[in-house]
Design a protein around this motif. Structure first.
Motif, PDB file in Angstrom:
ATOM      1  N   GLY A  84     -48.460 -48.259 -51.725  1.00 50.40           N
ATOM      2  CA  GLY A  84     -49.625 -48.333 -53.094  1.00 50.40           C
ATOM      3  C   GLY A  84     -49.777 -46.949 -53.621  1.00 50.40           C
ATOM      4  N   GLN A  85     -50.182 -45.980 -52.912  1.00 48.20           N
ATOM      5  CA  GLN A  85     -50.386 -44.538 -53.261  1.00 48.20           C
ATOM      6  C   GLN A  85     -49.167 -43.985 -54.179  1.00 48.20           C
ATOM      7  OE1 GLN A  85     -51.358 -43.123 -49.070  1.00 48.20           O
ATOM      8  NE2 GLN A  85     -52.666 -41.726 -50.315  1.00 48.20           N
ATOM      9  N   HIS A  86     -47.921 -44.492 -53.911  1.00 46.01           N
ATOM     10  CA  HIS A  86     -46.751 -44.122 -54.628  1.00 46.01           C
ATOM     11  C   HIS A  86     -46.350 -45.261 -55.650  1.00 46.01           C
ATOM     12  CE1 HIS A  86     -45.956 -40.593 -52.275  1.00 46.01           C
ATOM     13  NE2 HIS A  86     -46.318 -41.246 -51.135  1.00 46.01           N
ATOM     14  N   ASN A  87     -47.062 -46.194 -55.995  1.00 47.07           N
ATOM     15  CA  ASN A  87     -47.108 -47.361 -57.232  1.00 47.07           C
ATOM     16  C   ASN A  87     -45.636 -47.866 -56.698  1.00 47.07           C
ATOM     17  OD1 ASN A  87     -49.528 -46.702 -58.692  1.00 47.07           O
ATOM     18  ND2 ASN A  87     -48.406 -44.846 -59.112  1.00 47.07           N
ATOM     19  N   LEU A  88     -45.310 -48.155 -55.530  1.00 47.97           N
ATOM     20  CA  LEU A  88     -44.144 -48.675 -55.295  1.00 47.97           C
ATOM     21  C   LEU A  88     -44.315 -50.176 -54.932  1.00 47.97           C
ATOM     22  CD1 LEU A  88     -41.985 -46.387 -52.942  1.00 47.97           C
ATOM     23  CD2 LEU A  88     -41.521 -47.060 -55.109  1.00 47.97           C
ATOM     24  N   PRO A  89     -43.722 -51.107 -55.530  1.00 45.27           N
ATOM     25  CA  PRO A  89     -43.919 -52.677 -55.254  1.00 45.27           C
ATOM     26  C   PRO A  89     -43.418 -52.766 -53.944  1.00 45.27           C
ATOM     27  CG  PRO A  89     -42.695 -52.262 -57.523  1.00 45.27           C
ATOM     28  CD  PRO A  89     -42.831 -50.870 -56.831  1.00 45.27           C
ATOM     29  N   CYS A  90     -44.181 -53.822 -53.173  1.00 47.31           N
ATOM     30  CA  CYS A  90     -43.763 -53.916 -51.757  1.00 47.31           C
ATOM     31  C   CYS A  90     -43.345 -55.450 -51.529  1.00 47.31           C
ATOM     32  CB  CYS A  90     -44.879 -53.672 -50.823  1.00 47.31           C
ATOM     33  SG  CYS A  90     -45.372 -52.025 -50.397  1.00 47.31           S
ATOM     34  N   ILE A  91     -42.310 -55.700 -50.789  1.00 44.17           N
ATOM     35  CA  ILE A  91     -41.770 -56.764 -50.110  1.00 44.17           C
ATOM     36  C   ILE A  91     -42.137 -56.908 -48.758  1.00 44.17           C
ATOM     37  CG2 ILE A  91     -39.959 -58.566 -49.598  1.00 44.17           C
ATOM     38  CD1 ILE A  91     -38.400 -56.880 -52.290  1.00 44.17           C
ATOM     39  N   ILE A  92     -42.738 -58.013 -48.525  1.00 45.73           N
ATOM     40  CA  ILE A  92     -43.113 -57.947 -46.966  1.00 45.73           C
ATOM     41  C   ILE A  92     -42.255 -58.890 -46.265  1.00 45.73           C
ATOM     42  CG2 ILE A  92     -44.993 -58.525 -45.020  1.00 45.73           C
ATOM     43  CD1 ILE A  92     -47.198 -57.744 -47.173  1.00 45.73           C
ATOM     44  N   CYS A  93     -41.499 -58.479 -45.213  1.00 46.69           N
ATOM     45  CA  CYS A  93     -40.362 -59.287 -44.491  1.00 46.69           C
ATOM     46  C   CYS A  93     -40.903 -59.501 -43.200  1.00 46.69           C
ATOM     47  CB  CYS A  93     -39.089 -58.841 -44.662  1.00 46.69           C
ATOM     48  SG  CYS A  93     -37.694 -59.716 -43.738  1.00 46.69           S
ATOM     49  N   PHE A  94     -41.237 -60.747 -42.693  1.00 47.86           N
ATOM     50  CA  PHE A  94     -41.623 -61.098 -41.399  1.00 47.86           C
ATOM     51  C   PHE A  94     -40.243 -61.772 -40.545  1.00 47.86           C
ATOM     52  CE2 PHE A  94     -45.672 -61.574 -42.931  1.00 47.86           C
ATOM     53  CZ  PHE A  94     -46.474 -60.700 -42.034  1.00 47.86           C
ATOM     54  N   ASN A  95     -39.742 -61.043 -39.593  1.00 46.70           N
ATOM     55  CA  ASN A  95     -38.181 -61.273 -39.078  1.00 46.70           C
ATOM     56  C   ASN A  95     -38.541 -62.149 -37.852  1.00 46.70           C
ATOM     57  OD1 ASN A  95     -35.806 -61.252 -38.494  1.00 46.70           O
ATOM     58  ND2 ASN A  95     -35.691 -59.510 -37.309  1.00 46.70           N
ATOM     59  N   LYS A  96     -37.554 -62.764 -37.277  1.00 48.38           N
ATOM     60  CA  LYS A  96     -37.511 -63.534 -35.967  1.00 48.38           C
ATOM     61  C   LYS A  96     -37.993 -65.066 -36.203  1.00 48.38           C
ATOM     62  CE  LYS A  96     -37.528 -59.185 -33.057  1.00 48.38           C
ATOM     63  NZ  LYS A  96     -37.933 -58.539 -31.976  1.00 48.38           N
ATOM     64  N   LEU A  97     -37.742 -65.529 -37.280  1.00 48.22           N
ATOM     65  CA  LEU A  97     -38.167 -66.832 -37.532  1.00 48.22           C
ATOM     66  C   LEU A  97     -37.658 -67.773 -36.619  1.00 48.22           C
ATOM     67  CD1 LEU A  97     -39.713 -68.451 -39.681  1.00 48.22           C
ATOM     68  CD2 LEU A  97     -37.785 -68.500 -40.970  1.00 48.22           C
ATOM     69  N   ASP A  98     -36.491 -67.544 -35.871  1.00 51.77           N
ATOM     70  CA  ASP A  98     -35.781 -68.319 -34.904  1.00 51.77           C
ATOM     71  C   ASP A  98     -36.605 -68.752 -33.721  1.00 51.77           C
ATOM     72  OD1 ASP A  98     -34.959 -65.559 -35.084  1.00 51.77           O
ATOM     73  OD2 ASP A  98     -34.392 -66.147 -32.883  1.00 51.77           O
ATOM     74  N   ILE A  99     -37.828 -67.676 -33.524  1.00 47.67           N
ATOM     75  CA  ILE A  99     -38.605 -67.856 -32.302  1.00 47.67           C
ATOM     76  C   ILE A  99     -39.997 -68.320 -32.678  1.00 47.67           C
ATOM     77  CG2 ILE A  99     -37.196 -66.590 -30.859  1.00 47.67           C
ATOM     78  CD1 ILE A  99     -38.997 -64.210 -31.060  1.00 47.67           C
ATOM     79  N   ASP A 100     -40.018 -68.617 -34.002  1.00 45.58           N
ATOM     80  CA  ASP A 100     -41.651 -68.812 -34.359  1.00 45.58           C
ATOM     81  C   ASP A 100     -41.856 -70.217 -34.166  1.00 45.58           C
ATOM     82  OD1 ASP A 100     -44.141 -68.516 -35.790  1.00 45.58           O
ATOM     83  OD2 ASP A 100     -43.103 -69.296 -37.614  1.00 45.58           O
ATOM     84  N   TYR A 101     -42.099 -70.580 -32.975  1.00 49.40           N
ATOM     85  CA  TYR A 101     -42.428 -72.001 -32.357  1.00 49.40           C
ATOM     86  C   TYR A 101     -43.497 -72.672 -32.865  1.00 49.40           C
ATOM     87  CZ  TYR A 101     -38.419 -70.488 -29.410  1.00 49.40           C
ATOM     88  OH  TYR A 101     -37.364 -69.809 -28.913  1.00 49.40           O
ATOM     89  N   ASP A 102     -44.758 -71.663 -32.941  1.00 51.26           N
ATOM     90  CA  ASP A 102     -45.999 -72.296 -33.540  1.00 51.26           C
ATOM     91  C   ASP A 102     -46.107 -72.148 -34.983  1.00 51.26           C
ATOM     92  OD1 ASP A 102     -46.085 -69.529 -33.726  1.00 51.26           O
ATOM     93  OD2 ASP A 102     -47.911 -69.298 -32.294  1.00 51.26           O
ATOM     94  N   ASN A 103     -45.152 -71.645 -35.728  1.00 49.73           N
ATOM     95  CA  ASN A 103     -45.244 -71.602 -37.190  1.00 49.73           C
ATOM     96  C   ASN A 103     -46.405 -70.465 -37.794  1.00 49.73           C
ATOM     97  OD1 ASN A 103     -44.497 -72.645 -39.689  1.00 49.73           O
ATOM     98  ND2 ASN A 103     -46.167 -74.002 -40.101  1.00 49.73           N
ATOM     99  N   SER A 104     -46.252 -69.469 -36.978  1.00 52.70           N
ATOM    100  CA  SER A 104     -47.247 -68.557 -37.323  1.00 52.70           C
ATOM    101  C   SER A 104     -46.746 -67.792 -38.562  1.00 52.70           C
ATOM    102  CB  SER A 104     -47.231 -67.345 -36.246  1.00 52.70           C
ATOM    103  OG  SER A 104     -47.678 -67.879 -35.001  1.00 52.70           O
ATOM    104  N   ALA A 105     -45.599 -67.886 -39.051  1.00 54.83           N
ATOM    105  CA  ALA A 105     -45.123 -67.182 -40.283  1.00 54.83           C
ATOM    106  C   ALA A 105     -45.567 -67.801 -41.542  1.00 54.83           C
ATOM    107  CB  ALA A 105     -43.594 -67.176 -40.210  1.00 54.83           C
ATOM    108  N   SER A 106     -45.929 -68.948 -41.527  1.00 53.30           N
ATOM    109  CA  SER A 106     -46.585 -69.485 -42.699  1.00 53.30           C
ATOM    110  C   SER A 106     -47.739 -69.055 -42.938  1.00 53.30           C
ATOM    111  CB  SER A 106     -46.626 -71.312 -42.629  1.00 53.30           C
ATOM    112  OG  SER A 106     -47.417 -71.451 -41.439  1.00 53.30           O
ATOM    113  N   VAL A 107     -48.742 -68.839 -41.835  1.00 52.02           N
ATOM    114  CA  VAL A 107     -50.033 -68.232 -41.893  1.00 52.02           C
ATOM    115  C   VAL A 107     -49.941 -66.744 -42.247  1.00 52.02           C
ATOM    116  CG1 VAL A 107     -51.951 -67.666 -40.470  1.00 52.02           C
ATOM    117  CG2 VAL A 107     -50.852 -69.793 -39.962  1.00 52.02           C
ATOM    118  N   TYR A 108     -49.141 -66.066 -41.873  1.00 53.72           N
ATOM    119  CA  TYR A 108     -48.887 -64.746 -42.005  1.00 53.72           C
ATOM    120  C   TYR A 108     -48.521 -64.755 -43.805  1.00 53.72           C
ATOM    121  CZ  TYR A 108     -48.500 -64.000 -37.185  1.00 53.72           C
ATOM    122  OH  TYR A 108     -48.636 -63.938 -35.820  1.00 53.72           O
ATOM    123  N   GLU A 109     -47.751 -65.308 -44.103  1.00 50.77           N
ATOM    124  CA  GLU A 109     -47.389 -65.378 -45.518  1.00 50.77           C
ATOM    125  C   GLU A 109     -48.553 -65.817 -46.482  1.00 50.77           C
ATOM    126  OE1 GLU A 109     -43.776 -67.886 -46.489  1.00 50.77           O
ATOM    127  OE2 GLU A 109     -42.621 -67.154 -44.831  1.00 50.77           O
TER     128      GLU A 109
END
Length: 295
Positions: free
Chosen positions: A101-126
């Motif tokens: 943000g200090q450099h005014n760069l747009p950010c994409i956040i990527c959460f990897n290892k969806l294949d082991i996300d057995y408790d659906n944590s990714a949707s919470v983080y998203e």
């Protein structure tokens, strides 16, 4: 001839200009205290066409520049964390977002290892980070899940990739191009962190208009050139609630009537993000006190 620096190692710069040329930077850059960076557009003279040797004679004006990682002319950032193994350090994630943000760069956040996300944590983080206005995507480099969506987000742009070790950055980069070009490190079972497999910044061409800058992994990240009073500006979800603060310039820490704190209590602002904000605010406060005592 013009080209782009794709890698720099031990004083040698590898420049892509139809072919890859191994170049040195002319001494005039040292005199002027100018150092070529990966991502720089440069002019070069060819010394040996057969063996692809040359000299960098000029660095063209930079459109952007990052200090850490030290790269130039990037258009956006891809910040990668694992959903688990290792568990995401959200304080570190917020530091990356602030740095970009200090450099005014747009950010994409990527959460990897969806294949082991057995408790659906990714949707919470998203949900947490989408509510802050960020583009968020969960993928599995192992299974190829959502990799095409990620490619579309990167297409036609130069993107710097950042994130701690062991989260699968190299695996993701391999998965969005043809051929494996990055070494992949194993996760240490004992300390649950990955070995640093990327030892230098390197520009990778995905296609003729899409480039990725891969950088060494980080396990910690300091805040640079920012005052504590500026920190709230890097938490975009605070903005709509600040008008309800009793005091102008509210720090959202100890003031009695604070719109941001009320939003946290109601669940409109993530308590996790707010706790990280407080930690970073106090860190900046302590740094300022230290500089005052030790000028």
């Amino acid at each position: 001839m013009r080209g782009k620096i794709i890698k720099g190692i031990a004083g040698f710069y590898y420049v892509h200009a139809n072919e890859i040329y191994e170049c040195r930077a002319k001494g005039v850059f040292r005199k002027d205290k100018r150092k070529p960076l990966v991502g720089d557009d440069v002019e070069l003279e060819i010394l040996d066409g057969k063996n692809h040797k040359g000299n960098i004679t000029d660095i063209l004006p930079r459109r952007s520049e990052l200090i850490r990682p030290a790269v130039a002319n990037v258009e956006q950032a891809l910040v990668i964390f694992a959903i688990k193994k290792p568990q995401p350090n959200f304080n570190l994630l917020d530091r990356f977002l602030i740095m970009m943000g200090q450099h005014n760069l747009p950010c994409i956040i990527c959460f990897n290892k969806l294949d082991i996300d057995y408790d659906n944590s990714a949707s919470v983080y998203e949900d947490i980070y989408k509510a802050c206005g960020y583009t968020v995507l969960s993928v599995s480099a192992e299974k190829g899940v959502n990799i095409d969506k990620l490619k579309n987000l990167l297409s036609g742009r130069t993107t710097t990739v950042a994130g701690p070790s062991g989260v699968g950055k190299s695996s993701i980069i391999n998965s969005i191009q043809s051929g494996t070009v990055m070494e992949i490190g194993d996760i240490s079972e004992r300390i649950d962190r990955g070995r640093h497999t990327t030892r230098h910044s390197e520009l990778i061409a995905v296609d003729e208009s899409t480039y990725i800058l891969d950088t060494p992994g980080f396990s910690s990240l300091g805040l640079f050139n920012i005052e504590k009073e500026e920190l709230a500006g890097f938490y975009p979800e605070f903005c709509e609630y600040e008008k309800y603060c009793r005091f102008g310039g509210c720090s959202h820490i100890s003031e009695p009537i604070c719109g941001v704190k009320l939003a946290v209590e109601r669940g409109d602002v993530s308590s996790m993000r707010y706790e990280n904000y407080k930690l970073l605010y106090n860190e900046l406060k302590d740094m300022k006190r230290y500089r005052r005592i030790n000028p």
